[in-house]
Design an enzyme around this catalytic site. Structure first.
Site, short mmCIF file in Angstrom:
data_model
loop_
_atom_site.label_atom_id
_atom_site.label_comp_id
_atom_site.label_asym_id
_atom_site.label_seq_id
_atom_site.Cartn_x
_atom_site.Cartn_y
_atom_site.Cartn_z
N ARG A 1 14.10 3.68 -12.26
CA ARG A 1 13.33 2.72 -11.47
C ARG A 1 12.12 3.39 -10.80
O ARG A 1 12.04 3.48 -9.58
CB ARG A 1 14.20 2.11 -10.36
CG ARG A 1 15.53 1.49 -10.82
CD ARG A 1 16.20 0.75 -9.66
NE ARG A 1 16.40 1.59 -8.50
CZ ARG A 1 17.54 2.17 -8.14
NH1 ARG A 1 18.63 1.96 -8.85
NH2 ARG A 1 17.61 2.92 -7.07
N HIS B 1 20.86 4.30 -4.62
CA HIS B 1 19.50 4.80 -4.36
C HIS B 1 19.61 6.15 -3.68
O HIS B 1 20.48 6.37 -2.84
CB HIS B 1 18.77 3.79 -3.45
CG HIS B 1 17.29 3.98 -3.36
ND1 HIS B 1 16.48 4.11 -4.47
CD2 HIS B 1 16.46 4.06 -2.29
CE1 HIS B 1 15.22 4.26 -4.07
NE2 HIS B 1 15.18 4.23 -2.75
N ARG C 1 21.76 2.96 3.80
CA ARG C 1 20.83 1.83 3.93
C ARG C 1 21.55 0.65 3.28
O ARG C 1 22.54 0.19 3.83
CB ARG C 1 19.48 2.19 3.29
CG ARG C 1 18.35 1.27 3.73
CD ARG C 1 17.00 1.66 3.12
NE ARG C 1 16.95 1.48 1.66
CZ ARG C 1 15.86 1.67 0.93
NH1 ARG C 1 14.73 2.05 1.48
NH2 ARG C 1 15.89 1.47 -0.38
N TYR D 1 -16.40 3.60 18.85
CA TYR D 1 -15.68 3.39 20.11
C TYR D 1 -15.22 4.70 20.74
O TYR D 1 -14.67 5.56 20.05
CB TYR D 1 -14.45 2.51 19.88
CG TYR D 1 -14.75 1.08 19.52
CD1 TYR D 1 -15.44 0.26 20.41
CD2 TYR D 1 -14.34 0.55 18.31
CE1 TYR D 1 -15.71 -1.07 20.08
CE2 TYR D 1 -14.61 -0.78 17.98
CZ TYR D 1 -15.29 -1.58 18.87
OH TYR D 1 -15.55 -2.89 18.55
N CYS E 1 -12.97 1.61 13.00
CA CYS E 1 -12.93 0.30 13.64
C CYS E 1 -12.17 -0.67 12.74
O CYS E 1 -11.71 -0.31 11.67
CB CYS E 1 -14.34 -0.21 13.88
SG CYS E 1 -15.40 0.96 14.74
N MET E 2 -12.05 -1.91 13.17
CA MET E 2 -11.30 -2.88 12.37
C MET E 2 -11.95 -3.13 11.01
O MET E 2 -11.26 -3.25 10.00
CB MET E 2 -11.20 -4.21 13.14
CG MET E 2 -10.29 -5.22 12.45
SD MET E 2 -10.22 -6.79 13.34
CE MET E 2 -9.38 -6.32 14.83
N ASP E 3 -13.29 -3.19 10.99
CA ASP E 3 -13.99 -3.61 9.78
C ASP E 3 -14.86 -2.53 9.16
O ASP E 3 -15.46 -2.74 8.12
CB ASP E 3 -14.91 -4.79 10.12
CG ASP E 3 -14.20 -5.81 10.95
OD1 ASP E 3 -13.14 -6.30 10.49
OD2 ASP E 3 -14.65 -6.10 12.07
N LYS F 1 7.21 -3.95 -6.32
CA LYS F 1 7.31 -4.54 -4.99
C LYS F 1 6.04 -4.28 -4.18
O LYS F 1 5.26 -3.38 -4.53
CB LYS F 1 8.52 -3.93 -4.27
CG LYS F 1 8.42 -2.42 -4.14
CD LYS F 1 9.74 -1.81 -3.68
CE LYS F 1 9.64 -0.30 -3.62
NZ LYS F 1 10.92 0.33 -3.28
C1 LIG Z 1 11.07 1.35 -4.10
C2 LIG Z 1 12.29 1.60 -4.85
C3 LIG Z 1 12.28 2.47 -5.95
C4 LIG Z 1 11.07 3.26 -6.36
O1 LIG Z 1 10.90 4.38 -5.53
P1 LIG Z 1 9.71 5.44 -5.83
O2 LIG Z 1 10.01 6.55 -4.92
O3 LIG Z 1 8.45 4.73 -5.48
O4 LIG Z 1 9.80 5.76 -7.25
C5 LIG Z 1 13.44 2.58 -6.69
N1 LIG Z 1 14.56 1.89 -6.35
C6 LIG Z 1 14.60 1.08 -5.30
C7 LIG Z 1 15.86 0.35 -4.98
C8 LIG Z 1 13.49 0.90 -4.51
O5 LIG Z 1 13.54 0.08 -3.45
#
Ligand SMILES: *Cc1c(COP(=O)(O)O)cnc(C)c1O
Length: 385
Positions: free
Chosen positions: A222, A166, A134, A265, A312-314, A35
């Protein structure tokens, strides 16, 4: 053409990290989380590198990310969207052979209806809220979610292929919520299976759990951050992971200035004596946090130098003292640390954040330049372009 600022991505490191995670997974399959542009490393190249390293699933947060993988030829690999939102084009996702996580009855119904339009059953992972508060449903609402999914399954509209949850505190060794979440996940899985769900995979573990909690591995893990070589549990060290991103920029300008020169700045940095300054052509518009002003260090001419004055921005400025550096010389902002440069973890520590945020924020203006051959183990059905 020389690119003045770039994020070098070591694809071999990603493959090696996945191989290491597979060892820790103890027989469970590995879903590489890609992701947010693979945590800033580039969605498609990182996904391919992870598959080459032995990942058998890909995970994204958003539907759009999964469709992009398919559009760019990453097909024939199980891909899960973890965060579905009502009203999204689920029909397109089902047609593209993408798995969908559903954490509400409303989503199960929408996905089931989309599957009818797509002309094939959807593959759904039911999401349990075991204590993160969540996504997903808690134990009280779980039976209703399971029943809704089973009804849609009986109607041939979807298959419940996964049960997932999770962890909220997997990176805090011994946190009491961990054992509670694992136990509740087991109970919720058991309820679903007694009700008639036959999942292919039950999954709970993020990077931290994959590396430190054997009891949380189930059928599939995951890992996200560890895929990219950054530690999910800094107090336990690096686990032998290899950071995959090195952020570099060539000095745009090097010049002598007198003592008492206010820099950038707000003049929050003033030179104490005559000195040499270098202008580094990346800024907060590229993802270098402005909070790093006068705080973050980089490696210039083999030596650590702190950002002088405001980011700065850049661009930002560093004070080289009497060191010799030429315009065009490469400055390393962060990387694996093996040449003395800061790591993303070090930047995160200095800013009171996590390494995830450092690498994920590096913006689209910074080109990703790929090195390393990922294809050590070509994955069936995946085109390596
Ligand atoms: C992002 C995410 C992970 C991975 O988490 P890490 O801490 O980066 O390993 C696993 N499961 C879900 C649902 C996530 O959104």
């Amino acid at each position: 053409m020389r690119i003045p600022a770039q994020a070098r991505i070591d694809l071999e490191a990603i493959g090696a990290n996945i191989a290491l995670l597979r060892e820790h997974a103890g027989g469970a399959e590995v879903m590489a989380m890609v992701k947010a542009e693979a945590y800033g490393h580039g969605l498609v190249p990182a996904a391919r590198a992870a598959l080459a390293g032995g990942a058998t699933w890909l995970g994204v947060a958003k539907l759009d990310e999964a469709l992009r993988l398919r559009d760019e030829g990453v097909t024939g690999v199980r891909t899960l969207v973890c965060l579905c939102v009502p009203g999204e084009p689920f029909e397109q996702a089902v047609a593209a052979d993408v798995d969908l996580a559903a954490g509400s009855v409303r989503l199960v119904r929408e996905i089931a209806e989309a599957a009818v339009r797509a002309g094939r059953p959807a593959r759904v992972h039911l999401k349990a809220d075991t204590g993160m508060s969540r996504g997903g449903v808690g134990p009280d609402d779980w039976p209703a979610l399971v029943d809704a999914a089973l009804a849609a399954e009986a109607a041939g509209r979807l298959r419940v292929v996964g049960l997932m949850s999770h962890l909220a505190c997997a990176d805090e060794v011994g946190h009491p919520s961990i054992a509670r979440q694992v136990a509740l996940f087991r109970e919720m899985v058991e309820h679903a299976e007694k009700a008639g769900v036959r999942p292919e995979v039950r999954h709970l573990a993020n990077s931290a759990a994959t590396l430190t909690l054997p009891e949380a591995r189930f059928d599939l893990v995951r890992p996200g951050i560890a895929t990219y070589g950054l530690t999910p549990v800094p107090q336990l060290g690096g686990f032998g992971l290899r950071p995959a991103m090195t952020l570099v920029a060539d000095a745009a300008l090097v010049k002598r200035v007198p003592a008492g020169s206010g820099v950038s700045y707000g003049h929050t940095y003033v030179t104490e004596r005559e000195t040499t300054l270098a202008v580094v052509p990346v800024g907060y518009g590229d993802g270098v946090p402005r909070h790093g002003s006068n705080v973050l260090e980089v490696l210039a001419g083999g030596r650590r130098r702190r950002i002088a004055g405001r980011v700065c921005m850049d661009q930002f400025v560093i004070d080289l003292g009497d060191d010799e550096l030429a315009a065009g010389d490469e400055i390393i902002l962060f990387g694996p640390g093996d040449r003395g440069e800061p790591t993303a973890q070090e930047w995160a520590d200095a800013l009171g954040t996590i390494s995830y945020e450092i690498v994920t924020r590096i913006g689209s203006r910074v080109p990703r330049v790929y090195a390393g051959r990922p294809a050590t183990r070509p994955h069936e059905g995946v085109r390596h372009g």
